[in-house]
Scaffold this motif. Structure first.
Motif, short mmCIF file in Angstrom:
data_model
loop_
_atom_site.label_atom_id
_atom_site.label_comp_id
_atom_site.label_asym_id
_atom_site.label_seq_id
_atom_site.Cartn_x
_atom_site.Cartn_y
_atom_site.Cartn_z
N GLY A 144 0.80 -1.23 0.00
CA GLY A 144 0.00 0.00 0.00
C GLY A 144 0.82 1.27 0.00
N ALA A 145 2.09 1.20 0.39
CA ALA A 145 2.91 2.42 0.44
C ALA A 145 3.81 2.55 -0.79
N SER A 146 3.63 1.70 -1.79
CA SER A 146 4.43 1.80 -3.01
C SER A 146 3.57 2.35 -4.15
N ARG A 147 3.81 3.59 -4.53
CA ARG A 147 3.04 4.16 -5.65
C ARG A 147 3.31 3.39 -6.93
N GLU A 148 4.55 2.90 -7.05
CA GLU A 148 4.91 2.17 -8.26
C GLU A 148 4.06 0.90 -8.39
N LEU A 149 3.97 0.13 -7.29
CA LEU A 149 3.17 -1.11 -7.36
C LEU A 149 1.68 -0.80 -7.41
N LEU A 150 1.25 0.28 -6.78
CA LEU A 150 -0.16 0.66 -6.88
C LEU A 150 -0.49 1.00 -8.34
N ARG A 151 0.44 1.68 -9.01
CA ARG A 151 0.21 2.02 -10.42
C ARG A 151 0.17 0.74 -11.26
N GLU A 152 1.07 -0.19 -10.96
CA GLU A 152 1.12 -1.43 -11.74
C GLU A 152 -0.14 -2.29 -11.55
N HIS A 153 -0.61 -2.38 -10.30
CA HIS A 153 -1.68 -3.35 -10.03
C HIS A 153 -3.06 -2.74 -9.78
N VAL A 154 -3.10 -1.48 -9.29
CA VAL A 154 -4.37 -0.97 -8.75
C VAL A 154 -4.98 0.16 -9.57
N THR A 155 -4.22 1.22 -9.81
CA THR A 155 -4.84 2.39 -10.45
C THR A 155 -3.82 3.25 -11.19
N ALA A 156 -4.26 3.75 -12.34
CA ALA A 156 -3.43 4.68 -13.10
C ALA A 156 -3.31 6.02 -12.38
N GLU A 157 -4.14 6.24 -11.37
CA GLU A 157 -4.13 7.49 -10.61
C GLU A 157 -3.26 7.39 -9.35
N ALA A 158 -2.33 6.43 -9.35
CA ALA A 158 -1.55 6.15 -8.12
C ALA A 158 -0.78 7.37 -7.61
N ASP A 159 -0.39 8.26 -8.52
CA ASP A 159 0.36 9.44 -8.05
C ASP A 159 -0.51 10.37 -7.22
N HIS A 160 -1.83 10.23 -7.33
CA HIS A 160 -2.74 11.16 -6.66
C HIS A 160 -3.35 10.61 -5.37
N VAL A 161 -3.34 9.28 -5.18
CA VAL A 161 -3.97 8.76 -3.98
C VAL A 161 -3.17 9.21 -2.75
N MET A 162 -3.84 9.24 -1.61
CA MET A 162 -3.11 9.46 -0.36
C MET A 162 -2.66 8.09 0.14
N VAL A 163 -1.41 7.97 0.53
CA VAL A 163 -0.95 6.72 1.14
C VAL A 163 -1.31 6.81 2.62
N ARG A 164 -2.35 6.05 3.00
CA ARG A 164 -2.84 6.07 4.39
C ARG A 164 -2.37 4.79 5.08
N ALA A 165 -1.07 4.56 5.01
CA ALA A 165 -0.49 3.33 5.55
C ALA A 165 0.89 3.65 6.08
N ALA A 166 1.44 2.78 6.91
CA ALA A 166 2.81 2.98 7.38
C ALA A 166 3.76 2.91 6.18
N PRO A 167 4.83 3.73 6.19
CA PRO A 167 5.63 3.88 4.97
C PRO A 167 6.48 2.68 4.58
#
Ligand SMILES: Cc1cc2nc3c(=O)[nH]c(=O)nc-3n(C[C@H](O)[C@H](O)[C@H](O)COP(=O)(O)OP(=O)(O)OC[C@H]3O[C@@H](n4cnc5c(N)ncnc54)[C@H](O)[C@@H]3O)c2cc1C
Length: 354
Positions: free
Chosen positions: A143-166
């Protein structure tokens, strides 16, 4: 020499080490950050299960029924075990009639588990499996990796708030896949919450207090004006939808008449006041209040595929958010899964009956 190596000193990893010590083993826990706790320490501390197994299945229909059954059947006994370690219970109720469990004080929970876990090596991330002992992966998902969020979850990963431990940047997934484990279904799914949008300033200590949980009372639209209607009590469907909208944003337009409505222990008006005080864009009109919100990714729901013994590959076990396939298709307590499968992983890794 340790007889068990654990990666991650959050809920699942500390539970695994504490259980290993109870069995007479000498585990070593590696922690990437400067202190134990992970997202557990930032959480609301509510460890819960559905009251009714059929409801669990219905709310998380894509999850593995065997894994769900283990959480459902074992949680009550595992909560008693946790409490016996000295974890402080604040309330023996979840505040939700559909679920049962207990609310722990998160800092005290982290401290009790860290003390039961034995040797915790902070600022010593694990990068690869050890040569001489089984490994339990408990690094908290990605949840704290924008790169993996972009790969697996959403093209908007740069904009989500990371609400998890880093620290939870997908190390367990990477190590597990390299060691021959398979990914679970649902890698694209996250548990998220609507949060006050920038320029709001949100510190990790405010992740719980500033969540905006009133989609059920609002008209929710994206920046194109397209509407979303929430269909779940957890509002996970709304937050997941938000994560995939332009800039991961949504506008919650609430009738003034609904400001006094309660959602669990807070009123809608209080949540909006808190968002405004934090700096979120809030527009107040005679009949409505509109709050700009952003999706706050809290934890990933997909990870490594495990069996009923938490095994992901030879001599490799995964638990907590590193193990997928439990809440797939919906939402269930991440702390509960971490507790139940942390204990199972330790027992299986040490050759005990899980
Ligand atoms: C604000 C918030 C509120 C929440 N509220 C609730 C709630 O009320 N109820 C609920 O059930 N769930 C809740 N959750 C979710 C819950 O916290 C997680 O599901 C749970 O902590 C997952 O446990 P874990 O052990 O997998 O991960 P974590 O507890 O996050 O621990 C993972 C640890 O691994 C470490 N790590 C990462 N990579 C490495 C590496 N390579 N080597 C060594 N260490 C590493 C991390 O730094 C971290 O300390 C909440 C989460 C947040 C952020």
């Amino acid at each position: 020499m340790p007889d068990l190596v654990v990666a991650g000193a959050g809920m699942a990893g500390l539970v695994a080490a504490a259980e290993a010590r109870r069995l007479g083993a000498t585990p070593v826990v590696h922690e990437k950050l400067e202190r134990p706790g992970g997202s557990m320490r930032l959480s609301s501390g509510v460890v819960w299960r559905h009251r009714d197994f059929d409801r669990f299945r219905a709310e998380c229909p894509e999850g593995d029924e065997r894994l769900q059954r283990l959480v459902f059947d074992r949680l009550d006994a595992d909560l008693a075990w946790l409490e016996a370690l000295g974890a402080p219970v604040v309330e023996r109720d979840t505040g939700n009639p559909l679920t049962r469990g207990a609310r722990f004080e998160p800092a005290g929970l982290s401290a009790a588990l860290a003390s039961a876990a034995g040797e915790v090596r902070v600022r010593e991330p694990l990068d690869s499996p050890p040569d001489s002992a089984p490994l339990v992966l408990a690094t908290g998902g990605f949840g704290a990796s924008r790169e993996l969020l972009r790969e697996h979850v959403t093209a908007e990963a740069d904009h989500v708030m990371v609400r998890a431990a880093p620290g939870s940047t997908g190390d367990g997934l990477r190590i597990g896949l390299a060691a021959g484990a398979a990914p679970s279904p649902g890698l694209e799914q996250v548990y998220a919450r609507a949060m006050p949008a920038p320029p709001a300033h949100v510190e990790p200590a405010d992740f719980v207090r500033l969540s905006q949980l009133y989609a059920r009372h609002a008209e929710v639209t994206n920046e194109r004006g397209e509407r979303h209607r929430t269909a779940t009590w957890s509002e996970i469907d709304t937050a997941q939808w938000m994560a995939r909208q332009p800039r991961a944003r949504a506008w919650f337009r609430v009738p003034v008449a609904a400001l006094g409505e309660r959602v669990r222990d807070r009123r809608v008006g209080e949540m909006i006041d808190a968002a405004e005080a934090a700096g979120a864009p809030v527009r107040r009109e005679p009949e409505h209040v509109t709050v700009e919100c952003v999706a706050g990714v809290t934890t990933t729901l997909g990870g490594l595929a495990i069996g009923a013994q938490a095994r992901a590959a030879l001599d490799l076990f995964a638990c907590g958010a590193d193990a997928g396939g439990i809440a797939t298709g919906g939402y269930a307590s991440g702390l509960a899964a971490a507790l139940v499968f942390g204990r199972i992983a330790a027992r299986a890794a040490l050759g005990e009956s899980p």
